[in-house]
Enzyme design. Structure first.
Site, short mmCIF file in Angstrom:
data_model
loop_
_atom_site.label_atom_id
_atom_site.label_comp_id
_atom_site.label_asym_id
_atom_site.label_seq_id
_atom_site.Cartn_x
_atom_site.Cartn_y
_atom_site.Cartn_z
N ASP A 1 1.21 -1.32 4.43
CA ASP A 1 1.31 -2.37 5.43
C ASP A 1 2.75 -2.37 5.97
O ASP A 1 3.64 -1.75 5.39
CB ASP A 1 0.95 -3.71 4.78
CG ASP A 1 1.14 -4.88 5.72
OD1 ASP A 1 0.73 -4.75 6.89
OD2 ASP A 1 1.69 -5.90 5.31
N ASP B 1 -4.33 -7.40 3.49
CA ASP B 1 -4.21 -6.11 2.80
C ASP B 1 -5.10 -6.01 1.56
O ASP B 1 -5.14 -4.96 0.92
CB ASP B 1 -2.75 -5.88 2.37
CG ASP B 1 -1.79 -5.96 3.54
OD1 ASP B 1 -2.10 -5.36 4.58
OD2 ASP B 1 -0.75 -6.63 3.41
#
Length: 1250
Positions: A426, A899
């Site tokens: 991420d 995520d």
């Protein structure tokens, strides 16, 4: 300015200012034909949550869980986890058979170890799941203010929330569930929401409540509040929402602009009121996550296949035993009258040899069961827990700033850390801090804030050259319009080999020696402002040549925004809140340059400006006429203001390509220089914006405003088109002033970490919900991208997207993929780097089954991949697709709820325990305080754990084969009599005590090289990626080594002891002597073998190895001291029989030396002629080559780094190559200039020089 009191509304009505976004007028019900139909049947009774506790509208509460088990499912699911391991399944069968008469051992000796092994493993699972439960409890126990009646709000735990509850959320608090916005602290009912935890975007989202609920502006207003919401059923789409609100006999349509999603945060708004529409498992963020999967490492899965091999050997020798027993029973044993065979013994029935052979086969399966290491699994479990404890206690993995350290949440995957090949990361909160810093600017074609970056400094240091500034004009008007850095070779050799990344002091000194260089790698004194340039700071800009343009530049910075000033009690400077962190950094910078934005009302903005003529601060008021806010499609923002003299200005900032296209002919004076600066800033990974303005005549403005007002009040589908057309009319003929560059600040150590990971052979993909430009900037900043990279951008064409035909979109994407892949294949330089950039809409098409493989083929052949605008589901889908296509070990790392999907989908999930909640951590296998700790976790601990577990399993296989096959050889020697060679207690002691502790110390403490050397020689990590230490070649080699050792031990003991006298009296060795001596040789051999395997000895290993051997003698002494009823044939065996016999000690020494000789010769030959990387480094370190031969040490260190195409080192190498080409061209130009000079030509042609 906004009142701080929660009881008063904010004065600014943003809905009157905003043009686009969520403030379009509501039309009709967005989906009247859908509501009530399947998928759109949810009914919410606001302020009547009790109705949702009974059917037909009963919905789950707000409790969430990330655990694998609960009280009911733990036993069946945990037992399934244990018995899907083939070894445990075999021993379950053996334990069942031990209850029959066929077993050669007592049932307890088989059942007890199985219960112990399975119990320990289940206990470990329970402890780890309990930790997850405690983290869930922490989240579920957070409190929120809930309306309990009579206008009273009381704190309740998140888990107690029900659908229909009215809640009050204060500033900087997370939303506990999916809410419908009812009202806010602003008069027009808007609020700002940070969704970084959901989609990774850093810009704040503006939400607005419905007009009918605007009056619910205080706690007391909810006393009699009742309403009904009819909306869509729970689903994972975070960007859509369909519904109606029925309130006071009116029905109002709902859209995503009124929905506040769980785990997003309230920002820049004092408070909001909302009603729960989705709770707990029904919330969109939870719908985007998946259940905690049961992950097994690659080695553990391969270990099952090793067990299959050992089981095959077991079945084979059992079959040989069965056939041999049947043959001897039928043909030979009938003649052995002294055996007194009778028909009532089914195992030796001459009349039924086949049946007897089958029974012997079953008996042999149990007898030779020591080939299958039952204690292997429990030993690995213990070792992994101890490894996890060492990782958790590593002081190098402790972050002092947050007081957090690495936490191993799932120790099953320790060794998998050493085999990672793909990292999917991420961006926001993982690589970056979500903090913007003002770094550089270009005004009037002159760059301020430093022209040299860290890559330039490192390149110049490696080339051993000096940096000199030569400034010259591009247009002939100002010699300072643009500066190029020219490099002159010094007398020293340019091939110096110095580690740049380690030379932090030198870089800092270079920066400190030039006041124009911004401070990098340090905390700036002023948060959000990391700018150093004496030409602008300390009011020095007022002495520049063209002050009027500078003033206008700073005014754009101070006026073109949506910020709100907040007083800071600690200093005399103001703090700011705005939709985006970039705007905050601009406001802080303008304040530092002398243009302080003080306050705003609905129609005015007040600045305190520095007057260049007097040098004093002057307060000026500007009337805000219009605000054309930034959007992803416009990529620009403009404000129209009038000053105190009535002069009207349009101030514009935006993406450079957008602004430059709107310049007037007389506004392009600085375009060329500014474009060069923008390119340089972008290469440094900075976010850039161009600043421009125009003076608008009053008549022109009045005409335009009438058109704009008409477009703004339009209701219908053409509203956006009319507004955009109106904005195009006024946002033209701009005059360029310059550009700014802000840094999306990376977390500490991110570039160095990525560089080291790349040198270790890992590929890194960036997955973010942010826009493409932002993702690319961060890609440059953290060295995933380079200026010389060929970038492939996959985008849906406007034509294909507008038609919305899947077939056409597939063909469009497939054509782009094929053409990009062809470019890579045709590239003459195979090492030329390439990068792939793709957005979420394109991924939807690219990841469909029919073109997925083509997309992934292109992606894995690129050095770097950046996926932007991706949803949480897409992150998980990308992770799964990469894992399935490449069959490589993947690691996903993130910090937010968006995520969770990819963290759970990856082979290894890592959560960042940062500032944005704990959802990622709770779903992860490993928790890190910051991204930089991933370097040590993988390259050091991952490498160690992989080699430890590999060596441990191979040694386990070896020792069990060496021990178990001696039983088979004895069976062959005794004509398959079914008699066990060893005493029952010897069998139990072998795995439990006498060989268990040394192998655990191997798995916990073994180090081939130190942690420092692991980081200095990152190529060592590739041993795990190639799975060198647990390849089938090594596995078969260790099995053969065990076979050879067992054969040596049995044959030498048998043929030395059988024909000769054992003691002085002439007594020969009986079965008790033979089994004790053979067992002694086995114990000595396997324990000495592990001493040869271990590279790093501590006192613990010595204590366990030699202590285990000593334990055998102690056991033999005490066992022999027991009465014969218990000790049987072992009575006084050691003290009276074998101990006093010299033959016993001679045979032990001789057998152990011969048994270990093959392995000893193998390691001598390997280290002498075929050394591995760790062997070379061990010997260099042993002979102190890092001190006595530093050049050799540096050369080997350089060679150990894999040639990378990403990372800081790769950028430096590319820069060096670029500078060398520049130097070569410069030398060539100088030579040609001199050669063509008439003086030089006449001098060289002079006859005196002939």
């Amino acid at each position: 300015m906004v009142e701080s009191s929660g009881s008063r509304k904010g004065r600014v009505k943003w809905s009157k200012l905003y043009t686009f976004s969520c403030f379009r007028p509501f039309t009709a019900d967005p989906g009247p034909q859908l509501l009530g139909q399947p998928g759109f049947s949810r009914v919410v009774f606001c302020n009547e949550s009790q109705l949702h506790k009974i059917k037909p509208h009963k919905y789950p509460n707000n409790y969430i869980t990330t655990t694998k088990y609960n009280v009911i499912t733990f036993l069946p699911k945990a037992l399934f986890e244990q018995f899907r391991r083939v070894a445990n399944l075999y021993f379950l069968l053996a334990a069942a058979l031990s209850l029959t008469s066929l077993t050669p051992f007592s049932p307890v000796s088989l059942i007890a170890p199985l219960v112990f092994v399975v119990g320990i493993s289940m206990l470990k699972e329970a402890v780890e799941d309990w930790r997850r439960f405690l983290q869930d409890l922490n989240v579920n126990s957070r409190t929120v203010k809930v309306h309990i009646g009579n206008g009273l709000f009381m704190d309740k735990a998140w888990k107690s929330l029900c659908v229909g509850d009215v809640v009050k959320i204060n500033k900087n608090e997370y939303f506990p569930s999916d809410l419908l916005l009812l009202s806010s602290s602003y008069e027009d009912g808007i609020c700002y929401v940070e969704t970084m935890n959901l989609d990774g975007e850093t810009n704040l989202k503006v939400k607005r409540c419905l007009e009918p609920t605007l009056g619910l502006d205080g706690d007391a207003e909810f006393n009699k509040f009742k309403a009904t919401i009819r909306c869509e059923d729970p689903n994972p789409s975070i960007y859509t929402f369909v519904g109606n609100l029925e309130f006071e006999k009116e029905s109002s349509p709902l859209c995503p602009a009124q929905v506040l999603l769980r785990d997003s945060k309230l920002r820049n708004t004092d408070y909001i009121y909302g009603v729960v529409i989705f709770s707990g498992p029904d919330t969109k963020v939870v719908r985007n996550s998946t259940r905690s999967p049961s992950k097994r490492s690659q080695i553990e899965r391969k270990m099952d296949r090793v067990i299959y091999v050992l089981f095959s050997i077991l079945v084979l020798i059992s079959l040989v035993t069965s056939i041999g027993s049947a043959f001897f029973t039928e043909s030979e044993m009938v003649r052995w009258w002294y055996l007194s065979l009778k028909g009532d013994d089914p195992s030796f029935n001459p009349s039924k040899p086949v049946y007897s052979g089958f029974l012997q086969f079953i008996r042999a399966l149990i007898l030779y069961g020591y080939l299958i290491p039952i204690s292997l699994y429990v030993s690995i479990e213990v070792v992994k827990v101890l490894q996890a404890m060492l990782i958790n206690k590593d002081i190098e993995l402790y972050d002092e700033e947050t007081s957090k350290s690495v936490i191993v949440r799932t120790s099953n995957l320790n060794e998998e850390l050493g085999q990672v090949e793909m990292i999917l990361s991420d961006k926001t909160g993982t690589l970056t801090c979500n903090q913007m810093e003002f770094r550089k600017c270009s005004i009037e074609g002159i760059s301020y804030g430093g022209d040299i970056n860290e890559v330039d400094l490192a390149a110049s240091k490696q080339m051993n050259i000096d940096v000199e500034r030569y400034q010259f004009s591009l247009d002939g008007s100002d010699s300072r319009s643009h500066s190029f850095e020219m490099f002159e070779c010094s007398a020293a050799d340019g091939s110096t080999e110095k580690a740049v990344l380690g030379s932090e002091q030198g870089v800092e000194n270079l920066g400190a020696g030039n006041s124009r260089i911004s401070v990098t790698g340090k905390e700036s004194v002023i948060k959000g402002f990391n700018f150093r340039d004496d030409r602008l700071m300390s009011k020095m800009w007022i002495y520049r040549s063209n002050v009027s343009d500078m003033i206008m530049f700073f005014r754009i910075m101070a006026l073109c925004h949506t910020g709100i000033p907040i007083e800071d009690n600690e200093t005399d400077k103001l703090q700011y809140e705005a939709e985006s962190p970039e705007e905050v950094s601009f406001l802080i910078a303008s304040q530092e340059f002398g243009f302080k934005f003080c306050r705003r009302t609905q129609s005015t903005m007040v600045l305190k400006e520095l007057d260049p003529s007097s040098g004093l601060e002057v307060e000026r008021e500007y009337k805000l006429l219009n605000l054309l806010e930034f959007s992803s499609s416009r990529k620009r923002m403009s404000v129209i203001v009038s000053n105190e003299d009535g002069q009207i200005f349009l101030l514009c900032k935006g993406a450079d390509n957008i602004v430059l296209d709107r310049l007037a002919e007389n506004g392009r004076t600085y375009e060329e220089a500014t474009s060069l600066h923008l390119s340089s800033y972008a290469e440094d990974g900075l976010r850039t914006m161009a600043f421009a303005y125009r003076i608008v005549e009053v008549t022109e403005y009045e005409h335009w405003n009438s058109i704009f007002t008409k477009a703004k009040t339009t209701i219908g589908p053409r509203r956006e088109e009319l507004l955009e057309r109106a904005s195009e009319m006024i946002e033209k003929d701009l005059i360029l002033l310059g550009a700014v560059a802000v840094e999306d600040k990376l977390q500490q150590g991110v570039p160095e970490c990525i560089d080291k990971l790349a040198q270790a052979g890992l590929k890194i993909w960036l997955l973010t919900g942010d826009k493409k430009e932002t993702a690319i900037n961060v890609g440059f900043a953290c060295s995933l991208l380079r200026h010389d990279m060929k970038q492939f951008h996959l985008n849906l064409s406007k034509e294909a997207e507008s038609n919305n035909e899947v077939k056409a979109m597939k063909e469009d994407i497939l054509h782009q993929i094929e053409s990009s892949y062809q470019v890579i294949c045709e590239e003459s330089n195979k090492d030329a780097p390439s990068a792939l950039v793709v957005d979420g809409k394109t991924l939807d098409i690219a990841l469909r089954s029919d073109i997925r493989d083509y997309f992934l083929q292109l992606a894995v052949n690129c050095a770097s991949v950046i996926c932007c605008r991706v949803s949480p589901k897409q992150k998980a889908l990308i992770t799964r697709s990469v894992k399935d296509y490449t069959h490589r070990t993947t690691l996903a790392i993130g910090d937010g709820a968006n995520d969770v999907g990819m963290i759970q989908e990856a082979d290894i999930g890592v959560g960042i325990s940062g500032m944005e909640g704990m959802q990622a951590v709770m779903a992860s296998d490993f928790s890190l305080p910051q991204f930089r700790f991933l370097e040590r976790l993988l390259i050091v601990h991952g490498h160690w754990c992989y080699k430890r577990i590999s060596k441990m399993i191979l040694y386990f296989v070896y020792k069990n084969v060496a021990f178990g096959l001696t039983l088979f050889y004895y069976e062959v020697y005794t004509n398959f009599s079914g008699e066990a060679l060893y005493d029952d207690w010897y069998m139990v002691m072998f795995n439990v005590i006498l060989t268990s502790l040394p192998v655990i110390s191997l798995g916990v403490l073994e180090q081939d090289v130190s942690s420092k050397l692991c980081l200095q020689f990152p190529a060592l990590y590739q041993e795990g990626q190639r799975n060198i230490y647990f390849s089938w070649k090594r596995i078969i080699g260790w099995i053969l080594n065990g076979m050879l050792a067992s054969l040596t031990i049995f044959m030498m003991n048998n043929y030395i002891l059988s024909p000769s006298a054992f003691r002085e009296e002439g007594d020969v060795a009986d079965i008790a002597h033979v089994d004790a001596i053979t067992y002694t040789c086995v114990i000595w051999t396997v324990n000495c073998q592990i001493a040869l395997v271990i590279s790093h000895f501590t006192w613990i290993q010595h204590f366990f190895i030699w202590g285990s051997i000593l334990c055998w003698y102690i056991f033999l002494f005490f066992y022999g001291a027991l009465p014969p009823t218990y000790s049987q044939r072992g009575f006084q065996l050691f003290m009276e029989a074998i101990g006093p016999a010299p033959m016993y000690w001679i045979v032990t020494l001789l057998v152990v030396v011969v048994s270990l000789l093959p392995y000893f010769l193998h390691i001598v030959i390997q280290r002498s002629f075929y050394p591995m990387d760790d062997h070379v480094i061990q010997e260099m370190k042993h002979f102190r080559k890092d001190i006595t031969d530093n050049a050799m040490w540096l050369r080997e260190q350089h060679n150990s780094k894999k040639a990378t195409r990403i990372g800081f080192s790769a950028r430096v190498d590319a820069k060096i190559l670029h500078l060398k080409e520049q130097l070569h061209r410069k030398k060539t130009l100088i030579y040609r200039t001199v050669a063509n000079n008439p003086i030089y030509r006449s001098a060289t042609s002079s006859p005196f020089l002939q």
